[in-house]
Motif scaffolding. Structure first.
Motif, PDB file in Angstrom:
ATOM      1  N   MET A  29      27.927  11.354   9.435  1.00 30.17           N
ATOM      2  CA  MET A  29      27.256  12.646   9.356  1.00 30.17           C
ATOM      3  C   MET A  29      25.830  12.337   8.890  1.00 30.17           C
ATOM      4  N   MET A  30      24.861  12.461   9.794  1.00 30.97           N
ATOM      5  CA  MET A  30      23.509  11.997   9.455  1.00 30.97           C
ATOM      6  C   MET A  30      22.584  13.153   9.085  1.00 30.97           C
ATOM      7  N   PHE A  31      21.909  13.008   7.945  1.00 29.34           N
ATOM      8  CA  PHE A  31      20.971  14.029   7.476  1.00 29.34           C
ATOM      9  C   PHE A  31      19.671  13.993   8.261  1.00 29.34           C
ATOM     10  N   MET A  32      19.150  15.175   8.582  1.00 32.46           N
ATOM     11  CA  MET A  32      17.862  15.312   9.275  1.00 32.46           C
ATOM     12  C   MET A  32      17.123  16.485   8.648  1.00 32.46           C
ATOM     13  N   ASN A  33      15.850  16.316   8.399  1.00 29.18           N
ATOM     14  CA  ASN A  33      15.035  17.408   7.877  1.00 29.18           C
ATOM     15  C   ASN A  33      14.805  18.455   8.974  1.00 29.18           C
ATOM     16  N   ALA A  34      15.294  19.676   8.751  1.00 24.64           N
ATOM     17  CA  ALA A  34      15.190  20.721   9.782  1.00 24.64           C
ATOM     18  C   ALA A  34      13.746  21.141  10.028  1.00 24.64           C
ATOM     19  N   GLN A  35      12.853  20.778   9.125  1.00 25.71           N
ATOM     20  CA  GLN A  35      11.451  21.187   9.234  1.00 25.71           C
ATOM     21  C   GLN A  35      10.658  20.216  10.113  1.00 25.71           C
ATOM     22  N   LEU A  60      18.023   1.260   1.840  1.00 21.67           N
ATOM     23  CA  LEU A  60      18.123   0.752   3.217  1.00 21.67           C
ATOM     24  C   LEU A  60      17.901  -0.754   3.319  1.00 21.67           C
ATOM     25  N   ASP A  61      17.347  -1.360   2.265  1.00 26.23           N
ATOM     26  CA  ASP A  61      17.123  -2.810   2.302  1.00 26.23           C
ATOM     27  C   ASP A  61      18.360  -3.593   1.865  1.00 26.23           C
ATOM     28  N   ILE A 118      21.691   8.408   6.006  1.00 28.23           N
ATOM     29  CA  ILE A 118      20.304   8.862   6.007  1.00 28.23           C
ATOM     30  C   ILE A 118      19.484   8.180   7.083  1.00 28.23           C
ATOM     31  N   ASN A 119      20.068   7.201   7.781  1.00 26.43           N
ATOM     32  CA  ASN A 119      19.289   6.459   8.770  1.00 26.43           C
ATOM     33  C   ASN A 119      20.183   6.054   9.938  1.00 26.43           C
ATOM     34  N   PRO A 120      19.667   6.167  11.165  1.00 28.49           N
ATOM     35  CA  PRO A 120      20.498   5.834  12.337  1.00 28.49           C
ATOM     36  C   PRO A 120      21.022   4.403  12.314  1.00 28.49           C
ATOM     37  N   LYS A 121      20.314   3.488  11.648  1.00 25.42           N
ATOM     38  CA  LYS A 121      20.773   2.097  11.669  1.00 25.42           C
ATOM     39  C   LYS A 121      22.075   1.908  10.885  1.00 25.42           C
ATOM     40  N   GLN A 122      22.465   2.928  10.120  1.00 27.67           N
ATOM     41  CA  GLN A 122      23.718   2.830   9.361  1.00 27.67           C
ATOM     42  C   GLN A 122      24.946   3.244  10.179  1.00 27.67           C
ATOM     43  N   ILE A 123      24.721   3.839  11.341  1.00 27.51           N
ATOM     44  CA  ILE A 123      25.826   4.444  12.092  1.00 27.51           C
ATOM     45  C   ILE A 123      26.826   3.408  12.598  1.00 27.51           C
TER      46      ILE A 123
END
Lengths: 100, 304
Positions: free
Chosen positions: B16-22, B207-208, B231-236
């Protein structure tokens, strides 16, 4: 809607657009600059004008600095700026009514 | 306009990936990453003076962008803010699949949101009961009330812990072995399973530190979580790998489902499969493994 005071929405980030609306007296005066003006200038202008017409904005000075926004983003920024200028952007938005 | 199908209360939600709606640059591409769900955020990622703009942006994103099979959840602002009611109106009007209740502390919080969602469904002519709910537990009180929260509504599909706020309350920091949140994760999992809903772990923010991330995902899997917030696509990719069933588990599950069904028809209750005792109690787990395998593209059969 009437433009009661100057208001702004959006940013200058890529894929976004910054829209400023100010009270005016001579119809819609649109000043548009875009990073993709040559390819999409006509469509961007049409989307902005259609959105203003839908909101029944008759008189306004409108400045848009576009950074490659999709149509849905342009609409969202224009609507937010207009609602902010009327101090009614925070609640009871007519989703699915004039906002479509 | 993109009509979204009726949301499924229980579906695969490994990531479930977070994205800023703004941020238009983020939400327009959200579906390409292949996560199971995206979480469009109206809460902490959006500055206080941009809450209104984020809603306009969210509404048109929901109505215009084809997210395909990716589930679209929206995180709304807390019930102690002036924003949550309008957040709910825009989510329902836009046709979001579900709403994540931030800082949930009691069944009453769930009921408050549920009433506003129902009112919005009626206002906008959306099918009643369509909009799903999940709760984020962010405080010791939320964890202690986990069961009443999990079982508060038919709309509830899951519960998640929010590590940042929770660790602050507990005066601790992230530890490599997860001891800092062991009790909370355990209590939340017990509550979710008792209520029959899904359970998701918190984000891993460094992320590091890939090794730390992987260790946490493996622990999530062994503890019994359904998935994890990212929080980042590379974690999927890693989460999908870990949560996929192994080839051996799939073969075993297929055998169990087949044999249990055959023997039930013959009137046999308990028997052995490959030397292990099997009865009807093994069926739901085996079916779940097959469904997971199907979703991961590993099982092509027709038993589920």
């Amino acid at each position: 809607m009437e433009i009661l005071k100057p208001a702004m929405a959006g940013t200058l980030e890529s894929s976004d657009a910054q829209v400023t609306v100010e009270p005016g007296t001579q119809g819609i005066q649109l000043t548009l600059s875009s990073s993709v003006m040559n390819q999409y200038g006509r469509q961007i202008r049409a989307t902005i004008l259609e959105t203003l017409e839908r909101l029944e904005v008759k008189n306004a000075n409108v400045t848009v600095v576009d950074k490659g926004a999709l149509d849905c983003t342009l609409k969202a920024r224009v609507e937010c700026a207009v609602f902010r200028s009327a101090d009614c952007s925070q609640q009871n938005i007519p989703w699915g009514g004039v906002i479509v | 306009m993109i009509p979204r199908p009726r949301p499924e209360r229980f579906r695969l939600r490994r990531t479930m990936m977070f994205m800023n709606a703004q941020k238009p640059g983020l939400i327009k591409d959200a579906y390409i990453y292949g996560c199971d769900s995206i979480m469009l955020d109206l809460e902490d990622a959006v500055a206080e003076n941009q809450k209104d703009a984020a809603r306009f942006s969210l509404y048109h994103a929901l109505k215009t962008i084809d997210y395909g099979d990716t589930e679209v959840i929206v995180r709304i602002n807390g019930l102690d803010t002036p924003h949550w009611q309008e957040d709910i109106r825009v989510c329902v009007a836009g046709g979001a699949d579900g709403i994540r209740i931030a800082k949930c502390e009691s069944a009453k919080d769930v009921h408050t949101v549920e009433e506003a969602v129902l009112a919005a469904e009626r206002e906008f002519g959306v099918e009643e009961g369509r909009t799903l709910l999940m709760a984020a537990l962010e405080s010791p009180k939320g964890i202690l009330n986990a069961y009443e929260i999990c079982s508060a509504s038919e709309r509830m599909f899951g519960v998640a812990i929010s590590g940042g706020d929770f660790r602050k309350c507990m005066q601790t920091t992230p530890q490599p072995d997860g001891i800092d949140m062991l009790a909370a994760r355990g209590q939340m999992l017990l509550a979710a399973r008792a209520a029959g809903i899904q359970c998701f772990d918190t984000v891993f923010t460094d992320l590091d530190d890939q090794a730390g991330f992987e260790a946490e995902v493996l622990q999530n899997k062994t503890m019994g979580f359904d998935g994890k917030s990212l929080i980042n696509p590379k974690q999927i990719r890693f989460v999908h790998q870990v949560f996929a069933p192994t080839e051996k588990e799939l073969i075993q599950a297929e055998k169990i489902v087949r044999v249990v069904r055959e023997n039930a028809a013959k009137g046999l209750g308990v028997f052995t499969v490959d030397g292990k005792m099997i009865d009807i109690a093994f069926l739901p787990g085996a079916e779940r493994t097959l469904r997971l395998g199907k979703a991961c593209g590993m099982y092509k059969g027709d038993l589920v």
